[in-house]
Design a protein around this motif. Structure first.
Motif, PDB file in Angstrom:
ATOM      1  N   LEU C 256     -42.186  -3.111 -24.909  1.00 57.45           N
ATOM      2  CA  LEU C 256     -41.164  -3.531 -25.632  1.00 57.45           C
ATOM      3  C   LEU C 256     -40.757  -5.143 -25.004  1.00 57.45           C
ATOM      4  CD1 LEU C 256     -39.255  -0.389 -25.710  1.00 57.45           C
ATOM      5  CD2 LEU C 256     -39.889  -1.717 -27.776  1.00 57.45           C
ATOM      6  N   ASP C 262     -42.194  -7.009 -28.679  1.00 55.05           N
ATOM      7  CA  ASP C 262     -40.984  -7.429 -28.532  1.00 55.05           C
ATOM      8  C   ASP C 262     -40.280  -7.932 -29.971  1.00 55.05           C
ATOM      9  OD1 ASP C 262     -42.248  -9.558 -28.539  1.00 55.05           O
ATOM     10  OD2 ASP C 262     -41.375 -10.896 -26.821  1.00 55.05           O
ATOM     11  N   TYR C 410     -39.249   1.324 -21.855  1.00 47.96           N
ATOM     12  CA  TYR C 410     -38.024   1.554 -22.720  1.00 47.96           C
ATOM     13  C   TYR C 410     -36.739   1.709 -21.917  1.00 47.96           C
ATOM     14  CZ  TYR C 410     -35.213   4.837 -25.445  1.00 47.96           C
ATOM     15  OH  TYR C 410     -34.360   5.765 -26.028  1.00 47.96           O
ATOM     16  N   GLY C 447     -41.683   2.399 -27.083  1.00 43.35           N
ATOM     17  CA  GLY C 447     -43.039   1.784 -27.581  1.00 43.35           C
ATOM     18  C   GLY C 447     -44.057   2.624 -27.573  1.00 43.35           C
TER      19      GLY C 447
END
Ligand SMILES: Nc1ncnc2c1ncn2[C@@H]1O[C@H](COP(=O)(O)OP(=O)(O)OP(=O)(O)O)[C@@H](O)[C@H]1O
Ligand SMILES: Nc1ncnc2c1ncn2[C@@H]1O[C@H](COP(=O)(O)OP(=O)(O)OP(=O)(O)O)[C@@H](O)[C@H]1O
Ligand SMILES: [Mg+2]
Ligand SMILES: [Mg+2]
Lengths: 547, 282, 488, 317
Positions: C256, C262, C410, C447
């Motif tokens: 992420l 992102d 995360y 993710g």
């Protein structure tokens, strides 16, 4: 009565590169009586070796006997099965090859190879064979007959090896001996000893023989009868006397003519001699291997050699194999930088290394090598080979270069069409001409000729010598002419220099060669050249020192 | 004398090749062609799963059956040709060009250059090729340029050794000496005097090396270093479908056949290379 | 059936040869460092844990007699008496304290250091009782103690060239990366276990070779068989398969904190683009269960059955990628043989992508070094997670903000707080409620795309009996050695 | 002994030594390029930066590469191979048994492959162009062209899985008798023979054919020697140089090149050890394995050179 050998209408075919069959022996017939020696003579490629080999029932790979008979003591070798021929080889008929150096297995002792025939055919015990071999060594005048068999082939000289090959052939007690140019590769001084040894054992054993050669003078010494071959056919056949003195066939006459040296009239003798030599060599020392502590190479091949060559004249260099003749040429041309001494070209000192010399210096001094086969790049067409110096030295390109190449080929008497051929497609003489044309392309002043005629047969060699002379007249060249053959040197040189073990032992004008030599070695050298007289060999006093 | 162009007539100059060589040449050309246009002919994208069966048999829909995921083997073999032929060809050219150039230069120049190069390449040669490949791929990752360079580097020492030995022999010939005496530079000696005389054996060697590179590439695939999926060279195809071998699945047999036909043909082609014929005895 | 009944009676004796799939020179007899399946199998046969999980996932006491706590913070472990180590030394609380404390020492290099850290104090109460104090309440401690790393070694052990455990087998020969041979411990404290005379274990990394070795009769068990090999095995008589779906999964990690993870919409797009059915049917040949991007398997009592798997929806994915501005951009995806089936899964994703104009560039990298060089590091890469006994362990290892293996980085304070809350919650229903919500969070926010749970298949000769599936993994959670026997 | 031979042999040994030094540098440089931090692998992902830094310091990993190279080289020269990073055991101990296994397999393979290859090479050269020659040479081409993992897998399927004559694994079975050993080694040896003998046969054949064109062989024919004698007594002794060279090159493959065979037959040899070491970034182990392979190669090649020198009668006394 039956002859020892009867060849009738022999035909041999070979397969050409393209798979085409060509006849290389076209119906040859002749006989050999018991105890008679017959010489086969002819130019290179005339089929001498091929016929000699058929006498053993053998043909080279690619060749086959397609017709006729070869009878040896009544038995037909052509019709016989291979096993039968195998049994005959070495016992009934034996072979002495042209180059004994190549015919000996380098990894076996000489004795083992000499007695191998006896072992193969189980003729006698190995010990008995060894005893017999030593007897033969003695008969062939080999030194240290008791122990020489323990050596390896590379440990004896060429002349000794040639006699050992004869011993190897004789051990099986054959009825017929075949000698295939057994002395061509030898020095004249060695040749005479070998010939003498052969002659004596042949006489002693009462054997029949075939002697293959292209040298009439040699043949005259040993043969009873001569068969002249050309293009796979018999041209003329007769006793030695008859061929030598009353030759009927034009080719035989040509052969005889080529043998007689043409008296040489120097091109520049008539002109006023300039005092400045075109090439001068002073105290040249050169050799091979790493330099020792005293600044001299491990193996010194040239020991303080000096000589000079006047403009427009020719210098002959003569000497036995290994005397340093080629080394001299390499040192002058800068291929083998001398460790000391000077080379002056037109009174101007040259750098020892070719790489350090200017293009112009390199151009003025050209070198031509003995073996045209290796001196021409087999992958490049003749036009390229001759044209390269034109581009390199004179910057010529395109049409100008083409035109000049054509001129050069004309000059060396080659058809212009040869431009497109590769060297492999030329004959020996043609190759040597290309070799020469390449040197001429540079427009040199001096040409170093290293044995350029030695690999050619006599008729062709004579033609090349003629060409050199003509070119000299036209182009004002000077030659350094290296050779071990006296008559060629005589035919072209003004001065002659005799070398022995890297030193000059004598210098004298070519005109005084006969009888003028002072140094014993020069005398020996000159007296060892065979004459066309069949009694010459017996008239020369034997001399053990030559061994 | 008339000015007729003296180009050698066919009777005097030709190429001869026997039928084995001819068939081999055909197969090699075929695969080369497939490498170029193959992917355009492929019925499915090489990565698409077209069949829920795996190790499927030959059928009208799947000409060479399906692989372990149910992908079309025919498409994958066509795609693999590009990698196997392409990578191997590029690598073998790289190896041979660098090996031959270095070898000839070393032979002509001699001295320290020769000694240094020979030692260095000998050292490289002494490292087992698969393990060298493994370490290098682990070090710099795997991509097609990396594979080509790697295989090229691995086979350069061999080509060098071979070319150098030949060049040393040629270098002693008188015609090279003559060129030296003329004052020619190293570049000329190497390209004009030496190279033409060693091309024959070098070509033969190149072919054999090609085979080894194809096999090394498949060996590297075995170790999991090779072409990136969904693409795969033939070696990887064999490898990923080797589980189908017990059933004689076309998925494993077809790529194997492709490898074998290519390498055998290249070998046979080399052994029966056309001989240039000029009939010298006329 | 009669034969089945007869076969169910264990037979003593025999030499078992079994093959796993990975081994290396880093093979070890130190349970704290064990990281490959071969290590677990070897350690399980020579050591014991305080507890273990049976085939239903229930905690069973092994070296412990009981483990009790009133507040889930301070725990008292009563030990079995009369247990001895291989060298004859009696088993006491000192051994337990030593074994546990090792995990807290940084220099040990323990693989469970982060989990062990919650134990703030481990003290011997008497020779057969140990007290473990936790930093915060955790009701799962008995399950945690069933992890392979928490095996009990003799007090003071530092040399692991051989093993001195309490287990069913003694080490006779151990050569890292080659093989190990174990012989029965005649003094084993369990009486109805350890039927084999001896047990030989090694790895055959090449799957085809492993299957062939089994088929030729060289080995009795070939662990972890690829789905594609089943067709061959099923045709052979005398070979059985033992399947277990245990919560092992291969997942696609999209960090992420890195491009393209992102970019809003990318991760959701990928989750929609993963054709789970194709992966389950074609790649895994049915030996898998479709999953929905969260790590708690259907085997677990905490599994959120409400959370249905996402449908394959390329159109939606396309829209999402388009919004993220990524359509047509080449996205590198790192895969490796090291992560089971990841290369094939990548291929499926790539193909789906190609159909909607997404360009996934697969980078297959060598298996060696994969876990240290690519896993957790590349922006988009595959991972492979072994089964863990509790959601707590999974979440704290993989999804907590400070998790050592936070695969997609995360970070959610709310999630972290819920994790702590659930840990201390002793009531199952309440706990499940929290975990249910956490599963939804992970599935939607993290993710990590988890397409399927993989089934593990071990193939064995029918001579080999007693092998049952276990939630901790294949080969009875690697602990098969003492339970199986060879029919004569 | 001939001083010239002594000089040549010493020269070859010197060259081998220099090459080995270069090899050591190449090997060291290549391993330094490997990504992935050993310390991280050792301590695991969870390790604190301090612990990593301390371990790096302790392992001298922060020193300049050249210093590390020097230290390693000196260690090697003193016979100290270092400690494995992966499990902290002495490298020498880890390699010992594996090396013995590799040498054993290599020896058995060589004992089978070399005589067979020489026999086939010599006989095909003797009967050049015959049907026998064609069959053998085409067979060789076919065998070279198959990837070795294919040969190995096929052999396992046929002999182990279907016929059940031979075991599928080489090492999982204990060797107690010679017959047992033959059974166990049969399949890897068959596979390796296929891989290495092709090249030996080709080279032997070429060398003998080359020697057969020499004039002294024709001379032997003219002495009445049989074909067999021509080959055995005259051609072969002069073809020893190229033949031993080909044999040495092929045998050198048996050390490091057998990785695929070791993998498929699960044979714990040194090549597999090196692959493992690459996986765990165990630099001392990788370096030592690589050096062993190179040493083996150089030993074989140098030995072949020396044999060639000794077999050259021009240099023999
Ligand atoms: N194997 C072969 N294939 C084709 N042609 C051959 C073969 N061997 C010999 N010839 C040709 O046969 C002819 C006769 O050759 P042979 O060797 O008998 O000549 P020679 O008189 O001994 O010559 P030299 O004096 O050069 O030794 C030559 O034209 C040669 O080119
Ligand atoms: N490359 C070399 N290395 C070492 N010694 C050599 C080399 N070339 C020639 N020699 C030696 O140098 C000496 C002179 O050789 P050179 O070639 O000059 O003789 P030559 O008179 O031309 O003989 P030939 O008539 O045989 O051509 C000989 O003893 C020879 O063995
Ligand atoms: Mg001749
Ligand atoms: Mg000379």
């Amino acid at each position: 009565m039956q002859n020892l050998v009867e060849i009738r209408d022999l035909k041999v075919q070979a397969r050409s590169d393209a798979g085409r069959r060509i006849e290389i022996i076209k119906g040859v017939s002749f006989d050999i009586a018991e105890g008679e020696i017959v010489a086969l003579i002819g130019e290179s490629g005339s089929g001498k070796t091929t016929i000699a080999l058929t006498l053993m029932g053998h043909t080279r790979p690619g060749c086959t006997i397609t017709g006729g008979t070869v009878r040896l003591a009544g038995r037909d070798l052509v019709a016989m099965p291979e096993a039968g021929r195998q049994a005959l080889r070495g016992t009934e008929v034996a072979y002495v090859p042209q180059s004994a150096a190549a015919a000996f297995n380098p990894s076996q002792r000489l004795m083992d190879q000499v007695i191998e025939v006896a072992q193969i055919h189980k003729l006698m015990t190995p010990d008995a064979a060894r005893v017999k071999a030593v007897e033969l060594f003695r008969a062939l005048a080999l030194p240290e007959p008791e122990t020489i068999g323990q050596r390896y082939p590379h440990q004896v000289s060429g002349g000794q090896l040639q006699r050992l090959a004869a011993a190897m052939a004789l051990i099986g007690g054959p009825k017929l001996m075949i000698f295939d140019e057994p002395t061509t590769a030898l020095d004249v001084t060695t040749q005479i000893e070998v010939l003498r040894a052969f002659k004596s054992v042949m006489k002693l054993g009462g054997m029949g023989g075939v002697y293959v050669s292209h040298d009439l003078a040699v043949v005259a010494q040993i043969a009873d009868r001569i068969v002249v071959l050309k293009g796979g056919e018999v041209q003329e056949e007769g006793p030695v006397e008859q061929i030598l003195h009353r030759a009927a066939h034009p080719y035989t006459r040509e052969l005889l003519a080529a043998f007689e040296p043409v008296p040489y009239a120097s091109a520049s003798r008539l002109q006023a001699e300039t005092k400045r030599p075109i090439l001068e060599v002073r105290n040249l020392v050169a050799g091979y291997g790493p330099l020792g502590r005293d600044g001299r190479p491990l193996k010194v091949a040239l020991n303080s050699v000096s000589c000079r060559l006047e403009r427009g004249q020719n210098l002959g260099v003569i000497g036995e194999s290994g005397s340093g003749k080629s080394t001299l040429a390499r040192a002058i041309s800068g291929l083998l930088p001398p460790v000391s001494g000077k080379v002056l070209l037109d009174a101007h000192m040259l750098e020892p290394e070719a790489r350090a010399r200017t293009k112009d210096e390199l151009r003025r001094l050209q070198i031509v090598f003995q073996l045209a086969d290796t001196a021409l790049n087999p992958q490049r067409p003749v036009g390229d080979i001759v044209g390269r110096p034109l581009t390199f030295y004179h910057g010529q390109k395109g049409a100008a270069r083409e035109a000049r190449t054509d001129e050069l080929l004309d000059m060396v008497r080659l058809p212009r069409a040869m431009k497109h051929r590769l060297p492999g497609e030329l004959s020996g003489g043609q190759k040597q001409r290309v070799n020469l044309a390449r040197a001429l392309a540079a427009a040199p002043e001096v040409i170093l000729c290293d044995e350029i005629t030695s690999a050619l047969d006599t008729v062709v060699a004579a033609a090349v010598i003629e060409l050199l002379k003509e070119l000299q007249r036209e182009l004002h060249l000077s030659y350094v002419f290296i050779s071990h053959d006296l008559s060629t040197v005589q035919a072209i040189c003004d001065d002659v220099m005799v070398m022995l073990n890297g030193e000059v032992v004598e210098r004298l004008p070519a005109s005084r060669l006969q009888g003028g030599a002072q140094h014993p070695y020069s005398q020996l050298l000159f007296s060892s050249v065979p004459k066309l007289d069949p009694n010459w060999l017996d008239s020369v006093p034997p001399r053990a020192a030559a061994l | 004398m008339h000015t007729k162009a003296f180009w050698p007539t066919p009777r005097r100059l030709g190429y001869h090749m026997n039928w084995v060589g001819m068939i081999a040449a055909l197969v090699v050309c075929f695969w080369a062609l497939v490498a170029v246009i193959g992917p355009m002919l492929s019925p499915y994208p090489p990565g698409e799963i077209v069949d829920f069966d795996y190790y499927g048999p030959i059928s009208a829909k799947l000409w060479m059956g399906s692989d372990y995921l149910g992908r079309d083997i025919f498409s994958r073999v066509l795609m693999g040709a590009r990698y196997t032929v392409g990578i191997s060809l590029a690598a073998v050219c790289l190896a041979c060009i660098s090996g031959v150039v270095l070898g000839m230069t070393a032979a002509v120049v001699g001295g320290w250059l020769d000694t240094g190069l020979s030692r260095f390449l000998d050292a490289l040669n002494s490292i087992p090729s698969k393990l060298f490949g493994l370490v290098m791929v682990a070090a710099i990752g795997s991509s097609i340029p990396v594979l080509i360079v790697l295989l090229g580097v691995i086979y350069t020492p061999g080509a060098y050794r071979f070319a150098r030995a030949l060049a040393v022999n040629i270098n002693t010939m008188d015609f090279v000496t003559v060129a030296r005496a003329r004052g020619e530079r190293t570049g000329y000696l190497v390209t004009r005097e030496i190279l033409p005389n060693i091309t024959g054996p070098v070509l033969a060697d190149l072919g054999l090396r090609f085979v080894f590179i194809v096999l090394l590439l498949s060996g590297l695939s075995f170790l999991g270093l090779g072409v990136q999926p969904p693409n795969a060279d033939w070696g990887s195809l064999v490898r990923e479908n080797i589980g189908g071998l017990p059933f004689g699945a076309p998925a494993v047999l077809m790529p194997s056949l492709a490898i074998a036909s290519l390498t055998i043909s290249v070998n046979l082609l080399i052994d029966n290379l056309p001989v240039k014929i000029r009939d010298r005895s006329e | 059936r009669a034969t089945a009944a007869m076969a169910a009676t264990p037979v003593r004796g025999g030499h078992l040869k079994a093959a796993g799939w990975s081994s290396s020179t880093a093979d070890t007899l130190d349970p704290a460092k064990a990281s490959l399946s071969t290590d677990y199998v070897r350690c399980c046969s020579v050591y014991n844990r305080l507890t273990f999980l049976d085939e239903s996932g229930a905690v069973v006491m092994e070296l412990a007699d009981s483990i009790e706590s009133s507040d889930a913070t301070v725990w008292t472990v009563k030990l079995k008496s009369g247990v001895t180590f291989h060298d004859g030394k009696p088993f006491t609380s000192a051994d337990v304290v030593y074994s546990m404390m090792r995990h807290l020492d940084e220099n040990t290099g323990s693989k469970v250091n982060s989990i062990a850290k919650q134990m703030t104090a481990i003290t011997a109460v008497d020779p057969l009782a140990v007290q473990i104090t936790l930093a915060a309440a955790n009701a799962d401690l008995p399950t945690i103690l069933a992890m392979h790393h928490f095996m009990i070694i003799a007090d003071g052990t530092t040399d692991f060239t051989t093993a001195n455990g309490t287990g069913a087998f003694k080490i006779e020969m151990f050569e890292p990366g080659v093989k190990s041979i174990m012989t029965r411990n005649e003094n084993y404290f369990k009486t109805d276990a350890a039927f084999l005379d001896s047990f030989e274990y090694f790895a055959i990394p090449d799957e085809t070779a492993r299957v062939n070795a089994l088929l030729s009769g060289d080995i009795h068990l070939a662990a972890s068989i690829k789905p594609q090999s089943m067709r061959l095995i099923e045709t052979q008589s005398g070979i059985d398969l033992v399947k277990s779906t245990s919560g092992n999964y291969t997942n696609l990690n999209m960090r992420l904190d890195m491009d393209p993870g992102d970019k809003a919409g990318f991760i959701e797009g990928v989750k929609n683009l993963l054709n789970r059915e194709t992966i389950q049917k074609s790649v895994m040949r049915g030996l898998a269960e479709v999953a929905n991007d969260q790590p708690i398997s259907p085997m677990s009592p905490y599994h959120n059955a409400e959370l249905k798997a996402r449908d394959y929806d390329p159109e939606k994915a396309k829209a999402l990628f388009d919004k993220a501005g990524l359509l047509g951009v080449s996205i590198p995806v790192v895969a490796s043989e090291a992560a089971t089936a990841s290369v094939d899964m990548a291929t499926v994703l790539q193909q789906s992508g190609a159909e909607i104009g997404m360009n996934f560039d697969i980078q297959r990298v060598p298996s060696d070094g994969y876990w240290s060089n690519y896993w957790l590091k590349a922006p988009v890469h595959f991972g492979n997670i072994n089964p863990r006994p509790t959601p707590d362990i999974l979440f704290s290892l993989l999804y907590d903000t400070n998790a050592p293996w936070n695969e997609s980085q995360y970070k959610s304070p709310k999630f972290d707080a819920m994790l702590v809350e659930a840990r201390g919650e002793l009531d199952f229903a309440k706990r499940k409620e929290i975990y249910d919500e956490m599963q939804v969070m992970v599935s939607n926010e993290a993710g990590t795309a988890i397409p399927v749970f993989l089934s593990n298949v071990d193939a064995k000769s029918s001579k080999l009996q007693g092998l049952k599936p276990n939630p901790l993994g294949g080969q009875m959670g690697y602990a098969m050695a003492e339970y199986v026997w060879l029919d004569a | 002994m001939n001083p010239q031979i002594v000089r040549l042999v010493l020269g070859r040994l010197g060259v081998a030594l220099v090459t080995l030094l270069i090899v050591s540098f190449v090997v060291f440089a290549a391993t330094q390029m490997l990504p992935g931090d050993v310390v991280e692998i050792l301590l695991g992902q969870a390790a604190t930066p301090e612990a990593v830094a301390a371990l790096r310091e302790a392992m001298h990993l922060n020193d300049p590469a050249l210093l590390q190279y020097g230290r390693w080289l000196i260690g090697l020269a003193q016979g100290d191979l270092g400690m494995s990073y992966a499990n902290n055991l002495p490298v020498a101990g880890m390699i010992g048994g594996r090396l013995a296994n590799t040498l054993m397999l290599a020896a058995v393979t060589a004992a089978v492959a070399v005589p067979v290859a020489l026999f086939l090479g010599i006989t095909t050269a003797m009967h050049r162009g015959s049907v026998y020659d064609r069959i053998v040479t085409t067979g060789i081409v076919a065998v070279i062209s198959v990837p070795e993992f294919m040969i190995a897998t096929l052999a396992v399927l046929v002999f182990a899985v279907w016929l059940k004559w031979l075991p599928a694994l080489s090492f999982a079975n204990d060797v107690t008798s010679l017959a047992e050993m033959l059974r166990v080694f049969a399949m890897p040896v068959i596979t390796l023979c296929c891989v290495i003998s092709a090249q030996m046969i080709r080279m032997t054949r070429a060398a003998v054919i080359d020697a057969l064109t020499m004039p002294y062989v024709e001379m032997a024919l003219l002495k009445g020697a049989s074909r067999r004698r021509m080959v055995m007594r005259h051609a072969l002794p002069n073809a020893i140089g190229p033949i031993v060279n080909a044999v040495a090159l092929s045998l050198s493959y048996l050390l490091g090149g057998v990785i695929i065979v070791e993998t498929i037959f699960n044979y714990p040899g040194i090549a597999k050890l090196m692959v493992d070491a690459v996986a765990t970034r165990d630099l001392p182990l990788i370096q030592t394995c690589a050096m062993i392979f190179c040493l083996g190669y150089l030993t074989l090649i140098t030995l072949a050179d020396i044999i060639a020198i000794l077999s050259n009668p021009k240099l023999r006394k």
